[in-house]
Scaffold this motif. Sequence first.
Motif, PDB file in Angstrom:
ATOM      1  N   LYS A  95       0.780  -1.206  -0.037  1.00  0.00           N
ATOM      2  CA  LYS A  95       0.005   0.036  -0.030  1.00  0.00           C
ATOM      3  C   LYS A  95       0.851   1.297  -0.116  1.00  0.00           C
ATOM      4  N   GLY A  96       1.911   1.257   0.712  1.00  0.00           N
ATOM      5  CA  GLY A  96       2.986   2.392   0.796  1.00  0.00           C
ATOM      6  C   GLY A  96       3.331   2.419  -0.495  1.00  0.00           C
ATOM      7  N   LEU A  97       3.900   1.357  -1.165  1.00  0.00           N
ATOM      8  CA  LEU A  97       4.619   1.641  -2.266  1.00  0.00           C
ATOM      9  C   LEU A  97       3.644   2.259  -3.572  1.00  0.00           C
ATOM     10  N   LYS A  98       2.476   1.619  -3.367  1.00  0.00           N
ATOM     11  CA  LYS A  98       1.572   2.247  -4.332  1.00  0.00           C
ATOM     12  C   LYS A  98       1.185   3.823  -4.076  1.00  0.00           C
ATOM     13  N   CYS A  99       1.092   4.256  -3.141  1.00  0.00           N
ATOM     14  CA  CYS A  99       1.121   5.584  -2.615  1.00  0.00           C
ATOM     15  C   CYS A  99       2.160   6.447  -3.067  1.00  0.00           C
ATOM     16  N   TYR A 100       3.228   5.772  -2.786  1.00  0.00           N
ATOM     17  CA  TYR A 100       4.421   6.672  -3.220  1.00  0.00           C
ATOM     18  C   TYR A 100       4.585   6.640  -4.837  1.00  0.00           C
ATOM     19  N   GLU A 101       4.307   5.571  -5.601  1.00  0.00           N
ATOM     20  CA  GLU A 101       4.250   5.912  -6.732  1.00  0.00           C
ATOM     21  C   GLU A 101       3.212   6.771  -7.423  1.00  0.00           C
ATOM     22  N   GLU A 102       2.103   6.752  -7.029  1.00  0.00           N
ATOM     23  CA  GLU A 102       1.052   7.743  -7.278  1.00  0.00           C
ATOM     24  C   GLU A 102       1.529   9.254  -7.031  1.00  0.00           C
ATOM     25  N   MET A 103       2.288   9.307  -5.945  1.00  0.00           N
ATOM     26  CA  MET A 103       2.640  10.778  -5.527  1.00  0.00           C
ATOM     27  C   MET A 103       3.754  11.240  -6.751  1.00  0.00           C
ATOM     28  N   ARG A 104       4.518  10.198  -7.129  1.00  0.00           N
ATOM     29  CA  ARG A 104       5.768  10.491  -8.020  1.00  0.00           C
ATOM     30  C   ARG A 104       4.908  10.803  -9.268  1.00  0.00           C
ATOM     31  N   LYS A 105       4.105  10.060  -9.808  1.00  0.00           N
ATOM     32  CA  LYS A 105       3.340  10.210 -10.766  1.00  0.00           C
ATOM     33  C   LYS A 105       2.625  11.767 -11.074  1.00  0.00           C
ATOM     34  N   ALA A 106       1.915  11.915  -9.839  1.00  0.00           N
ATOM     35  CA  ALA A 106       1.421  13.277  -9.799  1.00  0.00           C
ATOM     36  C   ALA A 106       2.378  14.563  -9.849  1.00  0.00           C
ATOM     37  N   ASN A 107       3.530  14.196  -9.175  1.00  0.00           N
ATOM     38  CA  ASN A 107       4.570  15.580  -9.119  1.00  0.00           C
ATOM     39  C   ASN A 107       5.212  15.437 -10.600  1.00  0.00           C
ATOM     40  N   GLU A 108       5.494  14.441 -11.192  1.00  0.00           N
ATOM     41  CA  GLU A 108       5.965  14.456 -12.710  1.00  0.00           C
ATOM     42  C   GLU A 108       4.817  15.332 -13.435  1.00  0.00           C
ATOM     43  N   PHE A 109       3.705  15.161 -13.327  1.00  0.00           N
ATOM     44  CA  PHE A 109       2.836  15.587 -14.137  1.00  0.00           C
ATOM     45  C   PHE A 109       2.674  16.909 -14.001  1.00  0.00           C
ATOM     46  N   LEU A 110       2.404  17.291 -12.836  1.00  0.00           N
ATOM     47  CA  LEU A 110       2.423  18.872 -12.383  1.00  0.00           C
ATOM     48  C   LEU A 110       3.523  19.511 -12.721  1.00  0.00           C
ATOM     49  N   ARG A 111       4.921  18.839 -12.565  1.00  0.00           N
ATOM     50  CA  ARG A 111       6.026  19.491 -13.052  1.00  0.00           C
ATOM     51  C   ARG A 111       6.119  19.872 -14.552  1.00  0.00           C
ATOM     52  N   SER A 112       5.601  18.825 -15.205  1.00  0.00           N
ATOM     53  CA  SER A 112       5.751  18.882 -16.824  1.00  0.00           C
ATOM     54  C   SER A 112       4.690  20.074 -17.162  1.00  0.00           C
ATOM     55  N   MET A 113       3.676  20.383 -16.544  1.00  0.00           N
ATOM     56  CA  MET A 113       2.767  21.388 -16.827  1.00  0.00           C
ATOM     57  C   MET A 113       3.230  22.737 -16.497  1.00  0.00           C
ATOM     58  N   GLY A 114       4.374  22.904 -15.486  1.00  0.00           N
ATOM     59  CA  GLY A 114       5.156  24.078 -14.922  1.00  0.00           C
ATOM     60  C   GLY A 114       4.566  24.617 -13.660  1.00  0.00           C
ATOM     61  N   LEU A 115       4.044  23.382 -13.071  1.00  0.00           N
ATOM     62  CA  LEU A 115       3.421  23.699 -11.730  1.00  0.00           C
ATOM     63  C   LEU A 115       4.331  22.865 -10.500  1.00  0.00           C
ATOM     64  N   SER A 116       4.127  23.650  -9.420  1.00  0.00           N
ATOM     65  CA  SER A 116       4.544  22.644  -8.468  1.00  0.00           C
ATOM     66  C   SER A 116       3.745  22.791  -7.250  1.00  0.00           C
ATOM     67  N   ILE A 117       3.703  21.703  -6.434  1.00  0.00           N
ATOM     68  CA  ILE A 117       2.989  21.811  -5.161  1.00  0.00           C
ATOM     69  C   ILE A 117       3.629  22.074  -3.851  1.00  0.00           C
TER      70      ILE A 117
END
Length: 92
Positions: free
Chosen positions: A70-92
């Motif tokens: 469950k932790g690995l899945k959460c970590y992977e989803e956070m990484r995907k979301a961060n990569e997507f936001l950074r590709s759009m020029g955004l950061s959280i």
Amino acid sequence: MTANKRSKVDIYSAIFDCICREGGRLGQASPTRVARHANIPYDRFQKIIDHFVELDMVRRTDNGLLITEKGLKCYEEMRKANEFLRSMGLSI
């Protein structure tokens, strides 16, 4: 000059990353080393780990910390979301 504060997502992601790098998939991640490498005060780190344990994303073992599936899945989803936001020029 003000320092940029890290978001909770950045902090959680850093913790998961350090757990994985320090042997967390085998249950051997040293809590002290993870906190140090994630650059988080140990008392604050303990509260976050307690929360992760409650959510069954991390377990404590005799040899250290273990990241769960469950932790690995959460970590992977956070990484995907961060990569997507950074590709759009955004950061959280």
